[in-house]
Each structure stands twice: as structure tokens, then as C-alpha cells.
Design a protein around this motif. Structure first.
Motif, PDB file in Angstrom:
ATOM      1  N   THR A   3     -21.746  -2.171  24.038  1.00 42.32           N
ATOM      2  CA  THR A   3     -22.519  -1.145  24.726  1.00 42.32           C
ATOM      3  C   THR A   3     -21.684   0.120  24.852  1.00 42.32           C
ATOM      4  O   THR A   3     -20.472   0.138  24.562  1.00 42.32           O
ATOM      5  N   GLY A   4     -22.342   1.196  25.291  1.00 41.17           N
ATOM      6  CA  GLY A   4     -21.614   2.447  25.460  1.00 41.17           C
ATOM      7  C   GLY A   4     -20.505   2.344  26.480  1.00 41.17           C
ATOM      8  O   GLY A   4     -19.404   2.900  26.300  1.00 41.17           O
ATOM      9  N   GLU A   5     -20.736   1.590  27.585  1.00 40.70           N
ATOM     10  CA  GLU A   5     -19.714   1.432  28.623  1.00 40.70           C
ATOM     11  C   GLU A   5     -18.523   0.649  28.103  1.00 40.70           C
ATOM     12  O   GLU A   5     -17.338   0.987  28.366  1.00 40.70           O
ATOM     13  N   GLU A   6     -18.800  -0.419  27.325  1.00 39.19           N
ATOM     14  CA  GLU A   6     -17.698  -1.216  26.771  1.00 39.19           C
ATOM     15  C   GLU A   6     -16.874  -0.415  25.767  1.00 39.19           C
ATOM     16  O   GLU A   6     -15.633  -0.546  25.703  1.00 39.19           O
ATOM     17  N   PHE A   7     -17.531   0.413  24.993  1.00 43.09           N
ATOM     18  CA  PHE A   7     -16.816   1.228  24.019  1.00 43.09           C
ATOM     19  C   PHE A   7     -15.899   2.237  24.725  1.00 43.09           C
ATOM     20  O   PHE A   7     -14.769   2.502  24.285  1.00 43.09           O
ATOM     21  N   VAL A   8     -16.398   2.799  25.849  1.00 45.89           N
ATOM     22  CA  VAL A   8     -15.554   3.734  26.611  1.00 45.89           C
ATOM     23  C   VAL A   8     -14.323   3.023  27.150  1.00 45.89           C
ATOM     24  O   VAL A   8     -13.187   3.518  27.082  1.00 45.89           O
ATOM     25  N   ASP A   9     -14.523   1.803  27.694  1.00 47.33           N
ATOM     26  CA  ASP A   9     -13.383   1.038  28.206  1.00 47.33           C
ATOM     27  C   ASP A   9     -12.395   0.700  27.099  1.00 47.33           C
ATOM     28  O   ASP A   9     -11.157   0.803  27.273  1.00 47.33           O
ATOM     29  N   SER A  11     -11.877   2.267  24.271  1.00 42.99           N
ATOM     30  CA  SER A  11     -11.167   3.472  23.818  1.00 42.99           C
ATOM     31  C   SER A  11     -10.072   3.864  24.802  1.00 42.99           C
ATOM     32  O   SER A  11      -8.940   4.241  24.404  1.00 42.99           O
ATOM     33  N   ALA A  12     -10.382   3.771  26.101  1.00 40.94           N
ATOM     34  CA  ALA A  12      -9.372   4.146  27.105  1.00 40.94           C
ATOM     35  C   ALA A  12      -8.176   3.200  27.075  1.00 40.94           C
ATOM     36  O   ALA A  12      -7.014   3.631  27.147  1.00 40.94           O
ATOM     37  N   LEU A  13      -8.446   1.899  26.947  1.00 40.66           N
ATOM     38  CA  LEU A  13      -7.358   0.930  26.901  1.00 40.66           C
ATOM     39  C   LEU A  13      -6.530   1.084  25.634  1.00 40.66           C
ATOM     40  O   LEU A  13      -5.303   0.891  25.646  1.00 40.66           O
ATOM     41  N   HIS A  14      -7.205   1.430  24.521  1.00 41.30           N
ATOM     42  CA  HIS A  14      -6.474   1.601  23.267  1.00 41.30           C
ATOM     43  C   HIS A  14      -5.536   2.804  23.351  1.00 41.30           C
ATOM     44  O   HIS A  14      -4.412   2.774  22.812  1.00 41.30           O
ATOM     45  N   SER A  19      -3.093  -3.613  22.852  1.00 41.43           N
ATOM     46  CA  SER A  19      -3.344  -4.130  21.494  1.00 41.43           C
ATOM     47  C   SER A  19      -4.826  -4.519  21.355  1.00 41.43           C
ATOM     48  O   SER A  19      -5.544  -4.671  22.332  1.00 41.43           O
ATOM     49  N   ILE A  20      -5.214  -4.682  20.095  1.00 37.95           N
ATOM     50  CA  ILE A  20      -6.601  -5.079  19.812  1.00 37.95           C
ATOM     51  C   ILE A  20      -6.897  -6.440  20.452  1.00 37.95           C
ATOM     52  O   ILE A  20      -7.959  -6.652  21.041  1.00 37.95           O
ATOM     53  N   SER A  21      -5.935  -7.374  20.358  1.00 41.79           N
ATOM     54  CA  SER A  21      -6.152  -8.704  20.928  1.00 41.79           C
ATOM     55  C   SER A  21      -6.300  -8.633  22.451  1.00 41.79           C
ATOM     56  O   SER A  21      -7.147  -9.320  23.045  1.00 41.79           O
ATOM     57  N   ALA A  22      -5.468  -7.808  23.115  1.00 41.49           N
ATOM     58  CA  ALA A  22      -5.552  -7.700  24.567  1.00 41.49           C
ATOM     59  C   ALA A  22      -6.889  -7.097  24.994  1.00 41.49           C
ATOM     60  O   ALA A  22      -7.509  -7.537  25.974  1.00 41.49           O
ATOM     61  N   ILE A  23      -7.343  -6.070  24.269  1.00 42.66           N
ATOM     62  CA  ILE A  23      -8.648  -5.464  24.601  1.00 42.66           C
ATOM     63  C   ILE A  23      -9.769  -6.476  24.393  1.00 42.66           C
ATOM     64  O   ILE A  23     -10.708  -6.564  25.193  1.00 42.66           O
ATOM     65  N   ALA A  24      -9.690  -7.275  23.295  1.00 43.19           N
ATOM     66  CA  ALA A  24     -10.728  -8.266  23.027  1.00 43.19           C
ATOM     67  C   ALA A  24     -10.762  -9.324  24.120  1.00 43.19           C
ATOM     68  O   ALA A  24     -11.842  -9.750  24.556  1.00 43.19           O
ATOM     69  N   ARG A  25      -9.573  -9.788  24.596  1.00 42.50           N
ATOM     70  CA  ARG A  25      -9.567 -10.770  25.675  1.00 42.50           C
ATOM     71  C   ARG A  25     -10.099 -10.167  26.968  1.00 42.50           C
ATOM     72  O   ARG A  25     -10.809 -10.830  27.727  1.00 42.50           O
ATOM     73  N   HIS A  26      -9.787  -8.906  27.220  1.00 43.49           N
ATOM     74  CA  HIS A  26     -10.239  -8.255  28.452  1.00 43.49           C
ATOM     75  C   HIS A  26     -11.760  -8.094  28.474  1.00 43.49           C
ATOM     76  O   HIS A  26     -12.406  -8.289  29.519  1.00 43.49           O
ATOM     77  N   LEU A  27     -12.358  -7.740  27.338  1.00 39.59           N
ATOM     78  CA  LEU A  27     -13.801  -7.522  27.273  1.00 39.59           C
ATOM     79  C   LEU A  27     -14.589  -8.767  26.867  1.00 39.59           C
ATOM     80  O   LEU A  27     -15.830  -8.748  26.897  1.00 39.59           O
ATOM     81  N   GLY A  28     -13.869  -9.822  26.481  1.00 38.82           N
ATOM     82  CA  GLY A  28     -14.567 -11.035  26.044  1.00 38.82           C
ATOM     83  C   GLY A  28     -15.245 -10.873  24.709  1.00 38.82           C
ATOM     84  O   GLY A  28     -16.313 -11.454  24.486  1.00 38.82           O
ATOM     85  N   ARG A  29     -14.650 -10.096  23.805  1.00 34.87           N
ATOM     86  CA  ARG A  29     -15.249  -9.837  22.504  1.00 34.87           C
ATOM     87  C   ARG A  29     -14.323 -10.311  21.405  1.00 34.87           C
ATOM     88  O   ARG A  29     -13.157 -10.654  21.635  1.00 34.87           O
ATOM     89  N   ILE A  34     -13.936  -5.377  17.980  1.00 32.70           N
ATOM     90  CA  ILE A  34     -13.231  -4.270  18.649  1.00 32.70           C
ATOM     91  C   ILE A  34     -12.616  -3.325  17.618  1.00 32.70           C
ATOM     92  O   ILE A  34     -12.708  -2.102  17.736  1.00 32.70           O
ATOM     93  N   ARG A  35     -12.025  -3.883  16.562  1.00 38.27           N
ATOM     94  CA  ARG A  35     -11.379  -3.050  15.541  1.00 38.27           C
ATOM     95  C   ARG A  35     -12.415  -2.195  14.812  1.00 38.27           C
ATOM     96  O   ARG A  35     -12.169  -1.020  14.505  1.00 38.27           O
ATOM     97  N   ALA A  36     -13.594  -2.777  14.525  1.00 41.16           N
ATOM     98  CA  ALA A  36     -14.625  -2.024  13.798  1.00 41.16           C
ATOM     99  C   ALA A  36     -15.127  -0.831  14.610  1.00 41.16           C
ATOM    100  O   ALA A  36     -15.332   0.268  14.065  1.00 41.16           O
ATOM    101  N   TYR A  37     -15.235  -1.011  15.900  1.00 42.74           N
ATOM    102  CA  TYR A  37     -15.707   0.097  16.735  1.00 42.74           C
ATOM    103  C   TYR A  37     -14.627   1.163  16.920  1.00 42.74           C
ATOM    104  O   TYR A  37     -14.912   2.363  16.886  1.00 42.74           O
TER     105      TYR A  37
END
Length: 428
Positions: A3-9, A11-14, A19-29, A34-37
């Protein structure tokens, strides 16, 4: 899909160095998602189609065809695109048309939907709106014709079942509605009924103009295809169809009329309308008084004579002379009169009766009809013993002789030697 909110989060964390793995664990994705977005290969809020878009190639053609003819049937258009190679089903095809909003709006056929509207002031006692409501599958058989009259100011509604929509039946039902309302408004608003006006010009028919003069009212004919001009009666039609007709249980038209009158008083008049009920607003209506008798239109209805030489009319039975059973007769009655005439197909009056109140279940048989029918019935009786239907009756002597003649009859046999000659010639 992010969603738009998840993408904002994400981007901010990146940007903070996650790392990509940490963002994926944080968002449950998933990490690949995450890398594609983050790399811009996918757009937030847009779901990736799992299958190729088969409709995209045909969209320009469909758009142009519907622009040329907004009323083109979807099935016709589906046949055209199928011949051009469209591989999907008809259901998928029309779903894509609706989703992409390819069919343009036709203003001439859109009615009042989506147009600006405004409240129309209706002074008390000024207007009553009329409309026919055709109701299929009547409990007593066939289609029911219901004339609905609605007072525009209060919304009070009364309706009467009629046997047809001819002008005489219209006048009879119209008078019945007015007497249930307790009077008439100063103006009648109707649509372009063929029994009221010339549908092409909207001018009143002379026969209905006489009805309007008799009741002392003005008649306003709606322009063609303008249902909003009589929106009060249209909404009451929907109310009666859903609240009353949907669950009606009645064996006869008269029983249905009695239940409709009770429904209109007990439920229809208690509906809330603004700050008060319909009954409270209707009490302020200043209706004109009605003539003592209805307009003297002549109503006719066809009936079939029963084996007892009776016809049924408005919940009662009336007699005719013997010899007419199984034939059709016409019930003729002038509104306001207490007499009915029964007319044969040849046009002669075969019986006259005094009218009985509708739904009384009465039987009216003249003495001369009863005496004549008794004479016919007694003459048809016989003392002969009826035939025995279970007796053993083998073929008689004459039948056996005929069967023997058939069995011993010589049969002519014709032998065609020409065919054999042709076969022999061919073999040599």
C-alpha cells in the motif's frame, strides 16, 4: 502488493540504512517484493496482473464501436470481437467494458439519473398523480392491473384493481380511488396513456375530456419520457409492489382489493413524511367533493357460461337461459346503475340482473331460468341401464368372417424379368 503507507515506511527505513531483509521482517513482506518497489519496478497500490491483458488489444475497436452506437448490445459486439480473435468469455468481455467505462452515457435515455433535481412545491389539495401498475402472476391468475392515485402534497395513496386498462375500466377504477380518498384534487397529472390523450401530441381525447369536465378538474399530461414529473406516484408504485404485492395471499380479485384497502389505511397512512405522518398531512388536504354517481361510462367484461348456466362477475354469480353453457357472454354495465346486462356473441341481451355488491358471494338466478334449466335437466335423464365397461366381448361372427377373408385373400406377386435380363447381359 504494498500500500501507499507501507511504501512510505519502506522508503524511510531504507534511507536510514536498514537492509532489505530487515525492512521485509518489519513489514511482514517478502524480500523480493520490497526490492521491486524500492527499485521502482512496481507501483504502490497497483496490483500486478497475474495474467496478460487480453482485452487491451481490442479496447480501441470496442471504444469506437460504442462511440458510434451507445446502444449496441454487448452480445452483438462480443460476436464481432470473437471473429477478430478475442479469446475470453462473454462474461469477462462485458466486465471489462464496465470496468473501463467504455460505453458512453446517452442523455436521451438516462431519465433523471445523475441530473440536477429540485423539490417541487405541491399545495394541499392541488394535485393528484395517476399511473397504472402492471403486476404479473396474480394469485387469482393472469396479470393484475392496478390504478394508483397519489396526492402529491401528503403522499396519501389509494389504488383499485381493474379488469383491464380500457377507458371504461380506467374511469371505473379512477372513481373508486377518488371515493377512497374522500374527494378529488383540482388537477390530475397523468402520463401519456392511450386512453387519456393522443400519445403523439399530448392532447386530451374528447371522451376523456368529458370525464374531466364531469369531475370539474384540470388534466396535466406529462411530456414524453419524463418520469420525474410524477415522482410521487412512481415512488408509491414501488412501495405497493414491494410492501404489499410481494407477500399478498388472495384467491380472488375482490379479496385482494379488500386487503389492499386495509393495507393502505393501516400501513400506508402511518408512514412518516417530514415532521408528520401521511394521515396528518392528508387531513390538511382541501379536496373537492365528488358527484353523487360516477361518470356514466359503459363497462364490458367477457365471461364463459358454466355448466350450471351461471357467470361469475365481481365475486357473485348470475344466471343465463339454458343452452348457453360453454359459450361466451359479455357483461355490460353502466357506472352508477344497479343493473347489469348479459349479452350473447350475436349481440342480443339474454338476461338482466340487479347488481349485487362486489365480493358478496351471492347467487342470482331468475325463476324462469331455474324452471327452464330444470326442464332441460329432467329431459336429459333416462332410465336405461348404462353400458358395462368391464364385460368380456370377443370378436363377433361378422368380425371373424371379415378376418378370415383377410387371411385367405391371395396376394398378387409381380416378378420383373427385365432386371434379371440386364444382370445376365452385364455378366456376359
Amino acid at each position: 502488493m504494498l500500500t501507499g503507507e507501507e511504501f512510505v515506511d519502506a522508503s524511510a527505513l531504507h534511507r536510514r540504512g536498514w537492509s532489505i531483509s530487515a525492512i521485509a521482517r518489519h513489514l511482514g513482506r517478502d524480500r523480493k517484493t520490497i526490492r521491486a518497489y524500492l527499485e521502482g519496478r512496481r507501483t504502490p497500490g497497483v496490483r500486478r496482473r497475474p495474467l496478460p491483458d487480453h482485452f487491451a488489444r481490442f479496447e480501441p475497436y470496442v471504444r469506437e464501436r460504442l462511440f458510434e452506437d451507445p446502444h449496441l448490445w454487448g452480445s452483438t459486439l462480443f460476436d464481432e470481437v470473437t471473429a477478430l480473435g478475442y479469446p475470453r468469455s462473454y462474461v469477462t468481455f462485458v466486465r471489462e467494458i464496465r470496468k473501463r467505462r467504455l460505453r458512453p452515457r446517452c442523455e436521451a435515455c438516462a431519465g433523471v439519473k445523475g441530473r440536477p433535481t429540485i423539490e417541487i412545491a405541491h399545495p394541499p389539495g392541488e394535485e393528484i398523480q395517476w399511473d397504472w401498475l402492471e403486476l404479473p402472476d396474480a394469485p387469482w391468475g393472469g396479470e393484475a392491473h392496478l390504478l394508483v392515485g397519489t396526492l402529491s402534497h401528503s403522499g396519501k395513496v389509494r389504488a383499485v384493481f381493474a379488469e383491464g386498462e380500457e377507458q371504461a375500466h380506467l374511469v371505473e377504477a379512477l372513481d373508486g380511488v377518488l371515493r377512497r380518498l374522500g374527494g378529488t384534487a383540482r388537477r390530475w397529472r397523468v402520463d401519456r396513456m392511450a386512453t387519456v390523450c393522443d400519445r403523439a401530441t399530448g392532447r386530451l381525447l374528447p371522451s376523456f375530456a368529458a370525464v374531466a369536465r364531469y369531475y370539474g378538474v384540470h388534466v396535466d399530461v406529462c411530456p414524453p419520457r419524463r418520469a420525474n414529473r410524477k415522482g410521487a406516484v412512481e415512488s408509491r408504485n414501488h412501495f405497493l409492489a414491494q410492501r404489499f404485492w410481494w407477500t399478498l395471499q388472495a384467491k380472488t380479485l375482490q379479496e385482494g382489493q379488500a386487503k389492499l384497502d386495509r393495507f393502505s389505511e393501516r400501513i400506508g397512512d402511518r408512514r412518516r413524511r417530514g415532521r408528520g405522518s401521511v394521515a396528518e398531512l392528508a387531513a390538511r388536504e382541501r379536496l373537492l367533493s365528488l358527484p353523487a354517481l360516477p361518470y356514466p361510462a359503459v363497462v364490458e367484461a367477457e365471461r364463459v357460461v358454466s355448466a350450471a348456466c351461471l357467470i361469475s362477475y365481481q365475486g357473485n354469480r348470475y344466471s343465463v337461459p339454458p343452452g348457453l353453457h360453454g359459450q361466451r357472454v359479455t357483461v355490460r354495465r353502466r357506472l352508477g346503475s344497479q343493473q347489469i346486462e348479459l349479452v350473447s356473441t350475436a349481440g342480443s341481451v339474454v338476461a338482466c340482473h340487479r347488481l349485487v355488491p362486489a365480493g358478496a358471494g351471492a347467487l342470482r338466478r331468475h325463476d324462469e331460468h331455474r324452471i327452464a334449466l330444470e326442464r332441460v335437466v329432467l329431459q336429459s335423464l333416462t332410465s336405461a341401464r348404462p353400458c358395462r365397461r368391464k364385460a368380456n366381448r370377443p370378436p363377433g361372427e361378422a368380425a371373424l368372417k371379415a378376418a378370415a377373408a383377410l387371411a385367405g385373400e391371395p396376394r398378387d406377386v409381380v416378378v420383373a424379368l427385365e432386371a434379371y435380363a440386364r444382370y445376365a447381359e452385364a455378366s456376359r
